[in-house]
Structure formats: structure tokens, C-alpha cells
Design a protein around this motif. Structure first.
Motif, PDB file in Angstrom:
ATOM      1  N   GLN A   1       0.516  -0.596  -0.233  1.00  0.00           N
ATOM      2  CA  GLN A   1       0.088   0.006  -0.039  1.00  0.00           C
ATOM      3  C   GLN A   1       0.829   0.965  -0.218  1.00  0.00           C
ATOM      4  OE1 GLN A   1      -0.204  -2.927   2.000  1.00  0.00           O
ATOM      5  NE2 GLN A   1      -2.376  -3.450   1.740  1.00  0.00           N
TER       6      GLN A   1
ATOM      7  N   ALA B   1       1.105   3.289  -3.486  1.00  0.00           N
ATOM      8  CA  ALA B   1       0.878   4.619  -3.258  1.00  0.00           C
ATOM      9  C   ALA B   1       0.695   5.644  -3.277  1.00  0.00           C
ATOM     10  CB  ALA B   1      -0.904   3.996  -3.054  1.00  0.00           C
ATOM     11  N   THR B   2       1.976   5.832  -2.120  1.00  0.00           N
ATOM     12  CA  THR B   2       1.812   7.237  -1.316  1.00  0.00           C
ATOM     13  C   THR B   2       3.472   7.840  -1.923  1.00  0.00           C
ATOM     14  OG1 THR B   2       3.450   6.573   0.165  1.00  0.00           O
ATOM     15  CG2 THR B   2       0.960   6.136   0.869  1.00  0.00           C
TER      16      THR B   2
ATOM     17  N   HIS C   1      -0.629  -0.674  -7.539  1.00  0.00           N
ATOM     18  CA  HIS C   1      -0.901   0.512  -6.231  1.00  0.00           C
ATOM     19  C   HIS C   1      -0.018   2.153  -6.772  1.00  0.00           C
ATOM     20  CE1 HIS C   1      -3.159  -1.690  -2.770  1.00  0.00           C
ATOM     21  NE2 HIS C   1      -2.363  -2.695  -2.908  1.00  0.00           N
ATOM     22  N   VAL C   2       0.681   1.547  -7.640  1.00  0.00           N
ATOM     23  CA  VAL C   2       1.110   3.005  -7.974  1.00  0.00           C
ATOM     24  C   VAL C   2      -0.026   3.654  -9.002  1.00  0.00           C
ATOM     25  CG1 VAL C   2       3.064   3.992  -9.033  1.00  0.00           C
ATOM     26  CG2 VAL C   2       3.373   1.556  -8.455  1.00  0.00           C
ATOM     27  N   ARG C   3       0.907   4.731  -7.956  1.00  0.00           N
ATOM     28  CA  ARG C   3      -0.325   6.080  -8.955  1.00  0.00           C
ATOM     29  C   ARG C   3       0.042   6.975 -10.462  1.00  0.00           C
ATOM     30  NH1 ARG C   3      -0.046  11.226  -5.484  1.00  0.00           N
ATOM     31  NH2 ARG C   3       2.074   9.950  -5.223  1.00  0.00           N
TER      32      ARG C   3
ATOM     33  N   THR D   1       3.781   9.001 -11.520  1.00  0.00           N
ATOM     34  CA  THR D   1       4.482   8.237 -10.085  1.00  0.00           C
ATOM     35  C   THR D   1       5.812   8.293 -11.313  1.00  0.00           C
ATOM     36  OG1 THR D   1       3.026   7.270  -9.337  1.00  0.00           O
ATOM     37  CG2 THR D   1       5.611   7.153  -8.140  1.00  0.00           C
TER      38      THR D   1
END
Length: 346
Positions: free
Chosen positions: A79, A82-83, A114-116, A119
Motif C-alpha cells: 500500500q 500508492a503514496t 497501487h502505483v498512481r 509517479t
């Protein structure tokens, strides 16, 4: 004069660039540590870290096996991806179907989901297999360790593999060759984000060369010259002291009392690129430093860096950096005016 509420608002707006490092089973501890060492150094004038580095696994928090006789305890699960503002995938020797078939495992695919979008992605050495298996490199240039390049190209024919460079910056996706080239790649990203002064200070604290161009050859057949043969060190030092002057290949060869042919061959053996390419790199670096740290006009910077004219310097900076001298100065003078710092010590 700024009011207190405005100051507090600016403070609340600050957020370090978050680098998430993906730790996979079979990883190389040295390469895993590179992003933490390089991105963990720079701070701004208020002592705030410009980057936040986080390590994550494709599984819930727990141990990840390395290629050594120990495991590492990873505190973040997938997770965390994602940040991320930047995701870095270091090398691993246990990629399984990723390495053998060019296909992601379900677990790895779920983690990468999860990778936006948008990025920045980077790989060190064989970490590039992960980006390739995810389809993120199709139609793009990429590199990896020279010993893996042929196999990588066969497994991923849609990728433009260049086995002769230290790293490739393709904008939002960057790839590097093996081991120490990962340091060059991370320093390059710091340089791209915050300018040469910050990157050079990080390099100085890390005790590594401040800049090896991405196009430099990654495999030099004779990296350690025969001590009984003359080197080109004197000629390079001589040239660095007079970059503002016209320098001919004959002039450099004369410093070592060599013929031009012998000097050129010896130079390539020691440095990995031609004397002309090396001179251009040094002049680009000098121009970047002057644009960042002085108020000299673009014409004067061009003369002091040895390009002669602003037009010539503009062409070389555009080719090397993709920006004009004016745009480069506008971007990085703002960083320097903020007095970005690197803490002393290790």
C-alpha cells in the motif's frame, strides 16, 4: 512583511518528495541502501528533509530475504506504493517468472497496481525486469547490467535496450546499469530535482564522484591502467583549469607527451568516453554551476564555460538537459535561494 498566518500556511504546505523503494526477495543489500543514502541527505534551510524514503514489500510487513546470509525487516506493505512520488526497484536475484518468462506474478502485479499514474519510476540493475514485465518500458529506451543486456533484449523485444550506458533518463521512467551505476542514477535524480550544487554536496558527503554522465560507457575493458604506462590524469587536470579557453586534442596530448592517436586510445581506456565528449560534459557542468550560483549574463557564462557563444551553449544544454540556459537558471536559482543544505557527517 509576511504575516504569521501566511508563514504558518507555507510551513503546512511543505511536503518532502516521497521515494518508495520496493524490496523483493533475493535483493542485493548494497543496491537497496543506495536510495536511502542518496535521497536521505539533502535538507532545506529549515532543516527539513527534501525527500522521505520508505521501503516496502509486496507482502504485509515482515522479513524479506536478501542474496546474503540475512533477511531485512520491512515495515511497510505494498500500500505504501500508492503514496510514492518516485518508486525505485533495486536488483533482485529471485525474480522467478519475471526473469525467466517476462511475466509478473499475481502478487507483484497486485502490488504495482497501487502505483498512481504519473509517479516517477526508476530501476537499478535487474530491477528493470519488473518495469519491463509490467509493460512500462514498451517502445522506450532502457538499460541494465551489461551482462544481462542481451537476454533482457531477447525477452523484451519492444524495448530499446542500450547496454553501453550507465543510466537512461526517459522523463518519468529511469533505468540504470548495475551496482554503482545506481548511485549515479540517484544523484542524477537529485540533480534534476534540486540542481548541481545539492547533488554535488550529497556526492561529496557520500565520497563518490559528483557526476558521471548517463551516456558514459558502463564497461571499460581496462578500468585500472597499467601503472607502468602513462595516464591521462595530467591532461584532464590541465583542461579543467582552462575550460574557458579553446582546447584542442593536440594540446591535451602534449600534456602527456603522447601522439594524438595514443592519447585518444588511452583516454578512452581510462575514462570510457572520447576526450571531446569529456570536454563537453565538463563544460556543461561548469555552465550549470555558473547559472545556479552567479548572476553572470548568459553570454558571460557561455564564455567562462568554454562554449564561446550563448547559441553554442544553448544547443549543448538543450541536448544534455532538455532545457535552455534561461529556463535552467530560473528553476535552480529558486532552489539555491532557499539555501538547500546537506547535513555534515555520515
Amino acid at each position: 512583511m509576511s504575516s504569521e498566518p501566511e508563514h504558518e500556511e507555507r510551513e503546512s504546505e511543505f511536503r518532502p518528495h516521497r521515494v518508495v523503494v520496493l524490496a523483493l526477495d533475493g535483493l542485493l543489500p548494497f543496491e537497496l541502501g543506495i536510495p536511502h543514502r542518496i535521497f536521505g541527505r539533502p535538507k532545506d534551510a529549515q532543516g527539513r528533509h527534501l525527500y522521505e524514503v520508505v521501503t516496502c514489500s509486496i507482502r504485509p510487513p515482515g522479513p524479506v530475504q536478501t542474496d546474503a546470509d540475512f533477511a531485512i525487516q520491512v515495515e511497510h506493505g505494498p500500500q505504501a506504493l500508492a503514496t510514492a512520488d518516485t518508486v525505485i526497484v533495486p536488483a533482485s536475484y529471485e525474480l522467478g517468472p519475471v526473469f525467466e518468462e517476462g511475466a509478473l506474478t499475481d502478487e507483484l502485479a497486485a502490488a504495482l497496481a497501487h502505483v498512481r499514474p504519473g509517479t516517477r519510476l526508476a530501476s537499478i540493475c535487474t530491477g528493470v525486469y519488473v518495469l519491463a514485465a509490467a509493460g512500462l518500458l514498451d517502445g522506450r529506451p532502457a538499460t541494465t547490467h551489461w551482462a544481462d543486456a542481451d537476454r533482457f533484449q531477447q525477452l523484451f523485444p519492444k524495448i530499446e535496450v542500450d547496454a553501453d550506458v550507465l543510466f537512461i533518463d526517459d522523463g518519468d521512467v529511469l533505468t540504470s546499469a548495475g551496482v554503482a551505476a545506481g548511485i549515479d542514477l540517484c544523484l542524477h535524480m537529485v540533480r534534476r530535482d534540486h540542481g548541481t550544487a545539492v547533488a554535488n554536496e550529497v556526492a561529496r558527503r557520500t565520497v563518490v564522484p559528483p557526476h558521471r554522465d548517463g551516456g558514459q560507457a558502463q564497461y571499460i575493458h581496462r578500468p585500472v591502467p597499467d601503472p607502468q604506462q602513462a595516464s591521462t590524469t595530467t591532461a584532464r587536470a590541465w583542461a579543467l583549469g582552462r575550460l574557458h579557453e579553446p582546447i584542442q586534442l593536440r594540446d591535451m596530448a602534449d600534456q602527456e607527451a603522447m601522439s594524438v592517436r595514443t592519447f585518444t586510445r588511452r583516454f578512452r581506456e581510462e575514462v570510457g568516453i572520447s576526450p571531446g565528449q569529456w570536454l563537453t560534459q565538463q563544460r556543461v557542468e561548469r555552465a550549470r554551476h555558473l547559472l545556479e550560483s552567479t548572476d553572470l549574463s548568459v553570454d558571460q557564462v557561455a564564455r567562462d564555460a568554454g562554449f564561446g557563444t550563448a547559441q553554442s551553449m544553448r544547443q549543448h544544454l538543450q541536448a544534455a538537459l532538455g532545457v535552455t540556459p534561461t529556463s535552467y537558471r530560473r528553476t535552480f536559482r529558486a532552489e539555491n535561494n532557499a539555501d538547500v543544505q546537506v547535513p555534515s557527517g555520515t
